[in-house]
Design an enzyme around this catalytic site. Structure first.
Site, PDB file in Angstrom:
ATOM      1  N   TYR A  52       0.830  -1.208   0.000  1.00 54.83           N
ATOM      2  CA  TYR A  52       0.000   0.000   0.000  1.00 54.83           C
ATOM      3  C   TYR A  52       0.866   1.259   0.000  1.00 54.83           C
ATOM      4  O   TYR A  52       1.815   1.391   0.772  1.00 54.83           O
ATOM      5  CB  TYR A  52      -0.931   0.032   1.214  1.00 54.83           C
ATOM      6  CG  TYR A  52      -1.742   1.305   1.279  1.00 54.83           C
ATOM      7  CD1 TYR A  52      -2.791   1.518   0.391  1.00 54.83           C
ATOM      8  CD2 TYR A  52      -1.420   2.321   2.182  1.00 54.83           C
ATOM      9  CE1 TYR A  52      -3.513   2.704   0.415  1.00 54.83           C
ATOM     10  CE2 TYR A  52      -2.137   3.499   2.212  1.00 54.83           C
ATOM     11  CZ  TYR A  52      -3.186   3.686   1.324  1.00 54.83           C
ATOM     12  OH  TYR A  52      -3.893   4.858   1.334  1.00 54.83           O
ATOM     13  N   HIS A  82      -5.262  15.496  -3.846  1.00 58.53           N
ATOM     14  CA  HIS A  82      -5.635  15.682  -2.442  1.00 58.53           C
ATOM     15  C   HIS A  82      -5.605  17.144  -2.001  1.00 58.53           C
ATOM     16  O   HIS A  82      -6.040  17.454  -0.888  1.00 58.53           O
ATOM     17  CB  HIS A  82      -4.713  14.849  -1.547  1.00 58.53           C
ATOM     18  CG  HIS A  82      -5.051  13.384  -1.551  1.00 58.53           C
ATOM     19  ND1 HIS A  82      -5.224  12.659  -2.701  1.00 58.53           N
ATOM     20  CD2 HIS A  82      -5.260  12.509  -0.528  1.00 58.53           C
ATOM     21  CE1 HIS A  82      -5.517  11.410  -2.404  1.00 58.53           C
ATOM     22  NE2 HIS A  82      -5.545  11.290  -1.097  1.00 58.53           N
ATOM     23  N   ASN A 206       0.594  11.921   5.071  1.00 59.93           N
ATOM     24  CA  ASN A 206      -0.068  10.988   5.980  1.00 59.93           C
ATOM     25  C   ASN A 206       0.278  11.329   7.424  1.00 59.93           C
ATOM     26  O   ASN A 206       1.314  10.909   7.945  1.00 59.93           O
ATOM     27  CB  ASN A 206       0.379   9.561   5.665  1.00 59.93           C
ATOM     28  CG  ASN A 206      -0.781   8.588   5.573  1.00 59.93           C
ATOM     29  OD1 ASN A 206      -0.576   7.419   5.364  1.00 59.93           O
ATOM     30  ND2 ASN A 206      -2.004   9.066   5.731  1.00 59.93           N
ATOM     31  N   TYR A 290     -18.546  33.886  44.356  1.00 62.58           N
ATOM     32  CA  TYR A 290     -17.748  32.802  43.769  1.00 62.58           C
ATOM     33  C   TYR A 290     -16.737  33.300  42.739  1.00 62.58           C
ATOM     34  O   TYR A 290     -15.631  32.762  42.631  1.00 62.58           O
ATOM     35  CB  TYR A 290     -18.665  31.789  43.072  1.00 62.58           C
ATOM     36  CG  TYR A 290     -19.404  30.843  43.974  1.00 62.58           C
ATOM     37  CD1 TYR A 290     -19.377  30.980  45.354  1.00 62.58           C
ATOM     38  CD2 TYR A 290     -20.148  29.798  43.437  1.00 62.58           C
ATOM     39  CE1 TYR A 290     -20.065  30.103  46.173  1.00 62.58           C
ATOM     40  CE2 TYR A 290     -20.841  28.915  44.238  1.00 62.58           C
ATOM     41  CZ  TYR A 290     -20.804  29.070  45.614  1.00 62.58           C
ATOM     42  OH  TYR A 290     -21.482  28.199  46.409  1.00 62.58           O
ATOM     43  N   ARG A 293     -13.901  34.425  45.024  1.00 57.99           N
ATOM     44  CA  ARG A 293     -13.415  33.441  45.993  1.00 57.99           C
ATOM     45  C   ARG A 293     -12.986  32.132  45.339  1.00 57.99           C
ATOM     46  O   ARG A 293     -12.082  31.454  45.826  1.00 57.99           O
ATOM     47  CB  ARG A 293     -14.530  33.181  47.018  1.00 57.99           C
ATOM     48  CG  ARG A 293     -14.199  32.197  48.081  1.00 57.99           C
ATOM     49  CD  ARG A 293     -15.190  32.194  49.247  1.00 57.99           C
ATOM     50  NE  ARG A 293     -16.542  32.538  48.917  1.00 57.99           N
ATOM     51  CZ  ARG A 293     -17.601  31.738  49.094  1.00 57.99           C
ATOM     52  NH1 ARG A 293     -17.429  30.519  49.563  1.00 57.99           N
ATOM     53  NH2 ARG A 293     -18.807  32.157  48.809  1.00 57.99           N
ATOM     54  N   PHE A 339      -2.248   7.542  11.858  1.00 58.33           N
ATOM     55  CA  PHE A 339      -2.647   8.831  11.300  1.00 58.33           C
ATOM     56  C   PHE A 339      -3.961   9.345  11.879  1.00 58.33           C
ATOM     57  O   PHE A 339      -4.352  10.478  11.617  1.00 58.33           O
ATOM     58  CB  PHE A 339      -2.806   8.709   9.783  1.00 58.33           C
ATOM     59  CG  PHE A 339      -3.677   7.540   9.375  1.00 58.33           C
ATOM     60  CD1 PHE A 339      -5.033   7.506   9.660  1.00 58.33           C
ATOM     61  CD2 PHE A 339      -3.111   6.454   8.733  1.00 58.33           C
ATOM     62  CE1 PHE A 339      -5.813   6.426   9.303  1.00 58.33           C
ATOM     63  CE2 PHE A 339      -3.901   5.364   8.361  1.00 58.33           C
ATOM     64  CZ  PHE A 339      -5.259   5.353   8.655  1.00 58.33           C
ATOM     65  N   GLU A 424     -12.570   4.694   4.868  1.00 60.39           N
ATOM     66  CA  GLU A 424     -12.222   5.497   6.044  1.00 60.39           C
ATOM     67  C   GLU A 424     -13.531   5.812   6.770  1.00 60.39           C
ATOM     68  O   GLU A 424     -14.113   6.882   6.610  1.00 60.39           O
ATOM     69  CB  GLU A 424     -11.465   6.745   5.597  1.00 60.39           C
ATOM     70  CG  GLU A 424     -10.147   6.370   4.916  1.00 60.39           C
ATOM     71  CD  GLU A 424      -9.592   7.445   3.992  1.00 60.39           C
ATOM     72  OE1 GLU A 424     -10.149   8.555   3.951  1.00 60.39           O
ATOM     73  OE2 GLU A 424      -8.595   7.162   3.301  1.00 60.39           O
TER      74      GLU A 424
END
Length: 516
Positions: A52, A82, A206, A290, A293, A339, A424
């Protein structure tokens, strides 16, 4: 010169590279590992077995075998296809951080890139060649594919960069800054584009480095903001004639969260020996609200969250996030899922949630300062209120920002949308979480700035009483940028001036006491 070895990059070193143009180099030991892993890739490229990312397609196309003569074209096509990011470009410091992080991951020796390609990435960083990287388009699984592809395109002479004289890291570069083609920028710097070989395109994209860069910048800003919040709280407590006693160490030693103890120590040190504080020692008030404090408890919880996020950044900065992983010692290439950005997403979402705590309690203190029955000061901190509105609408802005911060606190990492034809099928949304964390810090800085604006005005109105030496130094610094408000004027420039003091760290440094 910061040496990148894939194992020892700290957040502070990363910030020096990202925001202060610190140069980098690859360590000799890292270079040897890179060479060894490259040899494994070249053997795989020459073999017949499908591996791959070396001789197959990508994502759901991983079953498609690619012939040896097309492997270089495969890697170039990967970057081109991409680079699908959209939106405004990332700020230059984020891009620099991403470049340094990717170089550090490649130096770890699990990616199989050629040393010459890694050297070009480092040379670009040192030469101030900053790719234009659209902020959106990553789902944070298979890494930050789109933004890293935009970054990597410049290595092959494509894509765009910000024109070098206009884009030094410390400057705020607008989206309209002068741009150059990647190849032109490389030539201007005396660099030659890379001709990618097997697996190199995949090795460049990646990983989670853009998400991690965004998280790193958010963590740095949030940590600085927490220290500023302690200064703001101390100013407000004195202006409201609150008590120093809730910050005694013995209280916080009994509940020993590190952030709480640090925040309490800061506020106590800042208030120590204040004449304002001594002036109301016998006033009979039993307890403060608050927002005063419990400042150390709230600020401290945020601090502990930021520390967790910092640890996440430093682990991820030195982690191998490639796929497949190249193991030079055995000659294996193994597909995995390092990844996936889940750790980064969770840490970034936590930063956004913790920042809200700093902002909402700060807004409450500012409101008390402006409300005459609670503060004992003139309404909206202005003499002759009615004729003048004073800082009334500054608190409205703080409320608007606090509300937006609550929306940003909704976690991005709980979402997932399957991509790549279902291959994916669970993604992290770490990039969205990182961008959101950066935005949260930016907005919260303005909320704290509004509190400082109000508190300094309150200190003025208590004259001739004065605050502690530490807080008086902070007050004087603010007054060099923001004059006392004696008649209405637009508060916006004043808020931005104080926000700049917070962002640079000048506000905390001026106090003259160690603020942890």
């Amino acid at each position: 010169m910061i040496s990148l070895d894939g194992a020892s990059l700290t957040l502070d070193a990363l910030l020096a590279i990202a925001a202060h143009d610190e140069p980098v180099a690859i360590s000799p030991a890292a270079r040897a590992r890179v060479e060894a892993s490259r040899a494994v890739v070249e053997r795989a490229a020459d073999g017949e077995a499908a591996v791959y990312g070396v001789n197959t397609g990508f994502g759901s196309l991983s079953d498609v075998k690619i012939p040896r003569e097309s492997l270089a074209e495969l890697q170039l096509n990967l970057l081109r296809s991409h680079a699908a990011g959209v939106g405004d470009p990332l700020p230059v410091p984020v891009v620099r951080a991403a470049m340094a992080l990717r170089a550090n991951v490649l130096a770890k020796g699990y990616s199989g890139i050629r040393p010459s390609t890694l050297d070009l990435l480092v040379a670009m960083l040192n030469a101030g060649i900053h790719p234009v990287v659209p902020a959106r388009g990553s789902v944070g699984a298979s890494g930050d594919l789109a933004p890293l592809a935009h970054l990597a395109l410049v290595l092959v002479g494509e894509g765009e960069v910000l024109h070098a004289p206009e884009c030094r890291a410390a400057r705020d570069v607008a989206a309209t800054a002068t741009r150059m083609r990647g190849g032109d920028a490389l030539r201007a710097a005396g660099l030659a584009p890379a001709a990618l070989e097997a697996k190199e395109g995949l090795a460049l994209i990646n990983g989670t480095q853009v998400s991690t860069a965004a998280l790193a910048m958010a963590v740095a800003g949030a940590t600085r903001l927490a220290r500023a919040a302690d200064v703001a709280a101390a100013l407000s407590i004195d202006a409201l004639r609150g008590s120093i006693h809730p910050f005694e160490a013995r209280i916080h030693d009994a509940r020993p969260f590190p952030g709480q103890r640090a925040s309490a120590a800061n506020i106590e040190a800042l208030l120590r020996n204040s004449p304002i504080n001594r002036s109301h020692a016998g006033c009979g008030k039993v307890q403060d609200a608050y927002a005063l404090r419990c400042a150390a408890q709230v600020h401290g919880a945020a601090r502990d969250a930021f520390d967790f996020a910092r640890r996440t950044v430093e682990i991820e900065a030195n982690a191998a996030t490639d796929n497949p992983m190249v193991f030079a010692d055995t000659g294996d290439m193994v597909s995995g899922g390092n990844f996936h950005g889940a750790p980064v997403a969770i840490a970034a979402d936590l930063v956004s949630m913790a920042v809200v705590q700093l902002a909402t309690i700060s807004e409450r203190r500012a409101d008390r300062l402006l409300t005459a029955p609670q503060s004992g000061l003139p309404a909206f901190l202005i003499e002759h209120s009615g004729l003048h509105s004073g800082l009334m609408i500054a608190q409205v802005s703080a409320a608007a920002l606090a509300s937006e911060l609550k929306s940003l606190a909704h976690p991005a990492g709980v979402d997932t949308i399957p991509t790549s034809a279902g291959k994916e099928d669970h993604v992290s949304m770490s990039m969205t979480a990182g961008l959101k964390a950066m935005r949260s810090v930016e907005l919260a800085t303005r909320v704290i700035a509004i509190e400082v604006l109000c508190a300094c005005q309150g200190i003025d109105l208590l004259a001739p009483l004065v605050t502690s030496d530490a807080l008086e130094a902070v007050h004087r610094l603010v007054r060099t940028r923001v004059p006392h408000l004696s008649a209405d004027r637009p508060p916006s420039p004043d808020i931005e001036a104080i926000a700049a003091l917070i962002a640079t760290g000048d506000l905390e440094r001026t106090a003259g006491v160690t603020i942890r």
